[in-house]
Design an enzyme around this catalytic site. Structure first.
Site, PDB file in Angstrom:
ATOM      1  N   GLY A   8     -24.050 -15.431  42.509  1.00  0.00           N
ATOM      2  CA  GLY A   8     -23.989 -14.810  43.839  1.00  0.00           C
ATOM      3  C   GLY A   8     -23.776 -13.308  43.795  1.00  0.00           C
TER       4      GLY A   8
ATOM      5  CE  LYS B 134     -14.706 -10.416  58.166  1.00  0.00           C
ATOM      6  NZ  LYS B 134     -13.661  -9.951  59.082  1.00  0.00           N
TER       7      LYS B 134
ATOM      8  CG  ASN C 194      -9.966 -13.321  45.477  1.00  0.00           C
ATOM      9  OD1 ASN C 194     -10.172 -14.199  44.663  1.00  0.00           O
ATOM     10  ND2 ASN C 194      -9.249 -13.509  46.572  1.00  0.00           N
TER      11      ASN C 194
ATOM     12  CG  PHE D  65     -20.094  -0.381  51.458  1.00  0.00           C
ATOM     13  CD1 PHE D  65     -20.290  -0.280  52.842  1.00  0.00           C
ATOM     14  CD2 PHE D  65     -21.172  -0.731  50.681  1.00  0.00           C
ATOM     15  CE1 PHE D  65     -21.547  -0.510  53.419  1.00  0.00           C
ATOM     16  CE2 PHE D  65     -22.433  -0.950  51.237  1.00  0.00           C
ATOM     17  CZ  PHE D  65     -22.614  -0.845  52.600  1.00  0.00           C
TER      18      PHE D  65
ATOM     19  CE1 TYR E  30     -14.243 -12.208  55.011  1.00  0.00           C
ATOM     20  CE2 TYR E  30     -15.892 -11.322  53.501  1.00  0.00           C
ATOM     21  CZ  TYR E  30     -14.861 -11.120  54.409  1.00  0.00           C
ATOM     22  OH  TYR E  30     -14.462  -9.845  54.715  1.00  0.00           O
TER      23      TYR E  30
ATOM     24  N   GLY F 173      -1.522  -6.317  57.326  1.00  0.00           N
ATOM     25  CA  GLY F 173      -2.340  -6.517  56.134  1.00  0.00           C
ATOM     26  C   GLY F 173      -2.697  -5.194  55.470  1.00  0.00           C
ATOM     27  CE1 TYR F 174      -5.038  -1.493  50.320  1.00  0.00           C
ATOM     28  CE2 TYR F 174      -7.192  -2.543  50.440  1.00  0.00           C
ATOM     29  CZ  TYR F 174      -6.382  -1.523  49.982  1.00  0.00           C
ATOM     30  OH  TYR F 174      -6.904  -0.541  49.191  1.00  0.00           O
TER      31      TYR F 174
ATOM     32  CB  SER G 120     -17.700  -7.399  55.132  1.00  0.00           C
ATOM     33  OG  SER G 120     -18.007  -7.477  53.778  1.00  0.00           O
ATOM     34  CB  ALA G 121     -20.989  -4.192  52.259  1.00  0.00           C
TER      35      ALA G 121
HETATM   36  N1  LIG Z   1     -10.312  -5.774  51.788  1.00  0.00           N
HETATM   37  C1  LIG Z   1     -11.652  -5.751  51.718  1.00  0.00           C
HETATM   38  O1  LIG Z   1     -12.216  -5.525  50.642  1.00  0.00           O
HETATM   39  C2  LIG Z   1     -12.490  -5.989  52.959  1.00  0.00           C
HETATM   40  C3  LIG Z   1     -13.860  -5.687  52.912  1.00  0.00           C
HETATM   41  C4  LIG Z   1     -14.627  -5.910  54.048  1.00  0.00           C
HETATM   42  C5  LIG Z   1     -14.027  -6.441  55.202  1.00  0.00           C
HETATM   43  N2  LIG Z   1     -12.716  -6.731  55.206  1.00  0.00           N
HETATM   44  C6  LIG Z   1     -12.124  -7.305  56.431  1.00  0.00           C
HETATM   45  O2  LIG Z   1     -11.132  -6.423  56.904  1.00  0.00           O
HETATM   46  C7  LIG Z   1     -10.071  -7.150  57.523  1.00  0.00           C
HETATM   47  C8  LIG Z   1      -8.760  -6.745  56.892  1.00  0.00           C
HETATM   48  O3  LIG Z   1      -8.821  -7.009  55.499  1.00  0.00           O
HETATM   49  P1  LIG Z   1      -7.554  -6.800  54.556  1.00  0.00           P
HETATM   50  O4  LIG Z   1      -8.067  -6.529  53.200  1.00  0.00           O
HETATM   51  O5  LIG Z   1      -6.592  -5.863  55.180  1.00  0.00           O
HETATM   52  O6  LIG Z   1      -6.974  -8.284  54.578  1.00  0.00           O
HETATM   53  P2  LIG Z   1      -5.475  -8.776  54.672  1.00  0.00           P
HETATM   54  O7  LIG Z   1      -5.475 -10.235  54.384  1.00  0.00           O
HETATM   55  O8  LIG Z   1      -4.575  -7.896  53.867  1.00  0.00           O
HETATM   56  O9  LIG Z   1      -5.134  -8.538  56.220  1.00  0.00           O
HETATM   57  C9  LIG Z   1      -5.467  -9.455  57.224  1.00  0.00           C
HETATM   58  C10 LIG Z   1      -4.210  -9.658  58.064  1.00  0.00           C
HETATM   59  O10 LIG Z   1      -4.513 -10.542  59.140  1.00  0.00           O
HETATM   60  C11 LIG Z   1      -3.474 -11.487  59.263  1.00  0.00           C
HETATM   61  N3  LIG Z   1      -4.076 -12.667  59.870  1.00  0.00           N
HETATM   62  C12 LIG Z   1      -4.991 -13.522  59.327  1.00  0.00           C
HETATM   63  N4  LIG Z   1      -5.340 -14.454  60.215  1.00  0.00           N
HETATM   64  C13 LIG Z   1      -4.641 -14.194  61.354  1.00  0.00           C
HETATM   65  C14 LIG Z   1      -4.571 -14.811  62.643  1.00  0.00           C
HETATM   66  N5  LIG Z   1      -5.266 -15.906  62.927  1.00  0.00           N
HETATM   67  N6  LIG Z   1      -3.752 -14.277  63.578  1.00  0.00           N
HETATM   68  C15 LIG Z   1      -3.015 -13.171  63.293  1.00  0.00           C
HETATM   69  N7  LIG Z   1      -3.052 -12.540  62.100  1.00  0.00           N
HETATM   70  C16 LIG Z   1      -3.846 -13.052  61.139  1.00  0.00           C
HETATM   71  C17 LIG Z   1      -2.933 -11.688  57.856  1.00  0.00           C
HETATM   72  O11 LIG Z   1      -1.608 -12.145  57.832  1.00  0.00           O
HETATM   73  C18 LIG Z   1      -3.067 -10.273  57.274  1.00  0.00           C
HETATM   74  O12 LIG Z   1      -1.898  -9.518  57.524  1.00  0.00           O
HETATM   75  C19 LIG Z   1     -10.418  -8.629  57.346  1.00  0.00           C
HETATM   76  O13 LIG Z   1     -11.024  -9.086  58.534  1.00  0.00           O
HETATM   77  C20 LIG Z   1     -11.411  -8.618  56.203  1.00  0.00           C
HETATM   78  O14 LIG Z   1     -12.313  -9.706  56.274  1.00  0.00           O
HETATM   79  C21 LIG Z   1     -11.933  -6.512  54.112  1.00  0.00           C
END
Ligand SMILES: NC(=O)c1ccc[n+]([C@@H]2O[C@H](COP(=O)([O-])OP(=O)(O)OC[C@H]3O[C@@H](n4cnc5c(N)ncnc54)[C@H](O)[C@@H]3O)[C@@H](O)[C@H]2O)c1
Length: 346
Positions: free
Chosen positions: A303, A162, A207, A187, A158, A20-21, A134-135
């Site tokens: 919200g 967390k 989003n 953040f 969501y 993921g990202y 997350s914040a």
């Molecule tokens: N991007 C943001 O702004 C942000 C902010 C605060 C917290 N977060 C948290 O950080 C984490 C990563 O966020 P991101 O932006 O990289 O999201 P993302 O969706 O790009 O990455 C999450 C990855 O987890 C994988 N995944 C989801 N459910 C799964 C499961 N059950 N088993 C295995 N893999 C699974 C997805 O395929 C994806 O590759 C998440 O937990 C998100 O809630 C993100």
């Protein structure tokens, strides 16, 4: 080092959600720090192409297991076979709006999925964990900057997922003090790796603000809707703390080093400590891209709060970490990624 069930010490880091990202950038930071890692991802929100991209950046092909964190037996096997000593747990679902429509999906993936992972970790005596919080776990009426001891209280499924996991981790560490757990409260992670090989690839309508701006700049969307121009902020638009995704990634390596020295449970903000308004980031993006970004101010979104930024002293004191990249770099890296990958990973 944590001891695996086979009795051998493990120093591999399991990165859940590593395609993921944020997780993919954490893999780069781990490689730069000379750490071994294995990725588990179920591809729910990512592309296997990320593996090729990571290989081009780090120079070798990372180990990858396509699996769901909710499959405890599978996770236990990965932990054992890869001699895992610590877990960076990014896997989860993250869209606030979707969580309101599909709360059970969010509680299953984010809460039950994490529970299955924790049970597998405990069975394999792996007790070091960095959790993507997350914040959004902070209550809406706190004073700024947000300190980690500010009032908690999420306003959507969501955020509550967390928060539940944070509580679960705190309870676990209190009962079993040998655990070392960091909940990192991000953040607003933005930007991309400067190679433009990995970045954020949202499915459908983004989003988040910066990917949306990027898609307007590259011509995929007509204009940006700015939600609310009448907040009590300097220019009336919402203020947030944007932090470069590579800084966030490096924060994880710093947190891991901390956990290797100090068991316990800790929650730590990862932000810059600076609030930036929607119009400020829009102007910065125009500078970085050289492209005017059309926008219209529309009604506030229910919200949303007016402003939100982090107190960053704890990350500095505990992890010797601070965000080093500025807003210009965030926008320039986002734009480079967007131009090179107008459709994301495709
Ligand atoms: N991007 C943001 O702004 C942000 C902010 C605060 C917290 N977060 C948290 O950080 C984490 C990563 O966020 P991101 O932006 O990289 O999201 P993302 O969706 O790009 O990455 C999450 C990855 O987890 C994988 N995944 C989801 N459910 C799964 C499961 N059950 N088993 C295995 N893999 C699974 C997805 O395929 C994806 O590759 C998440 O937990 C998100 O809630 C993100």
């Amino acid at each position: 080092m944590a001891s695996g069930a086979n009795g051998s010490s493990g120093d591999t880091v399991l990165v859940t959600g590593g395609l993921g990202y944020i997780g993919s950038h954490a893999c780069v930071a781990l490689a730069e720090a000379g750490r071994r890692f294995v990725i588990v991802d179920n591809l729910a929100n990512s592309s296997p192409r990320v593996l090729d991209r990571l290989q081009r950046i780090v120079g070798w092909r990372p180990d990858f297991v396509e699996a769901d964190i909710g499959d405890g037996a599978r996770m236990a096997r990965v932990l054992r076979e890869h001699r895992v000593g610590a877990v960076m747990h990014f896997a989860g679902s993250k869209a606030v709006g979707e969580s309101v429509a599909l709360p059970l999906d969010y509680y299953r993936n984010n809460v039950a999925g994490t529970l299955a992972l924790l049970e597998a970790m405990r069975a394999q005596a792996v007790r070091r964990l960095i959790f993507s919080s997350s914040a959004t776990v902070y209550a809406a009426d706190n004073a700024m900057p947000l300190r980690e001891d500010a009032a908690l209280g999420a306003s959507n499924p969501y955020g509550r997922s967390k928060l539940f996991v944070e509580h679960m981790l705190r309870d676990l560490q209190a009962a079993e003090p040998e655990w070392a757990i960091a909940c990192l409260r991000y953040f607003n992670p933005v930007g991309a790796h400067p190679s433009a090989l990995i970045g954020e690839s949202p499915r459908g309508i983004p989003n988040n603000l910066v990917p949306y701006i990027a898609q307007v700049a590259v011509g995929r969307r007509e204009r940006l809707s700015v939600f609310g121009g009448d907040y009590g902020t300097a220019d009336g638009t919402g203020v947030r703390d944007y932090v470069h995704v590579l800084d966030v990634a490096e924060g994880h390596v710093a947190a891991l080093r901390h956990l290797e020295r100090a068991p316990g449970w800790v929650a730590v903000n990862l932000g810059t400590g600076q609030g930036v308004s929607v119009l400020e980031i829009l102007r910065e993006y125009e500078r970085a891209s050289g492209i005017p970004i059309p926008f219209q101010v529309v009604q506030r979104r229910p919200g949303d709060i007016a402003q939100c930024w982090a107190e960053v002293a704890r990350a500095r004191d505990l992890f010797a970490w601070r965000a080093r990249r500025d807003l210009g770099e965030m926008c320039a890296d986002s734009w480079r990624w967007q131009q090179a990958n107008p459709d994301g990973y495709g």
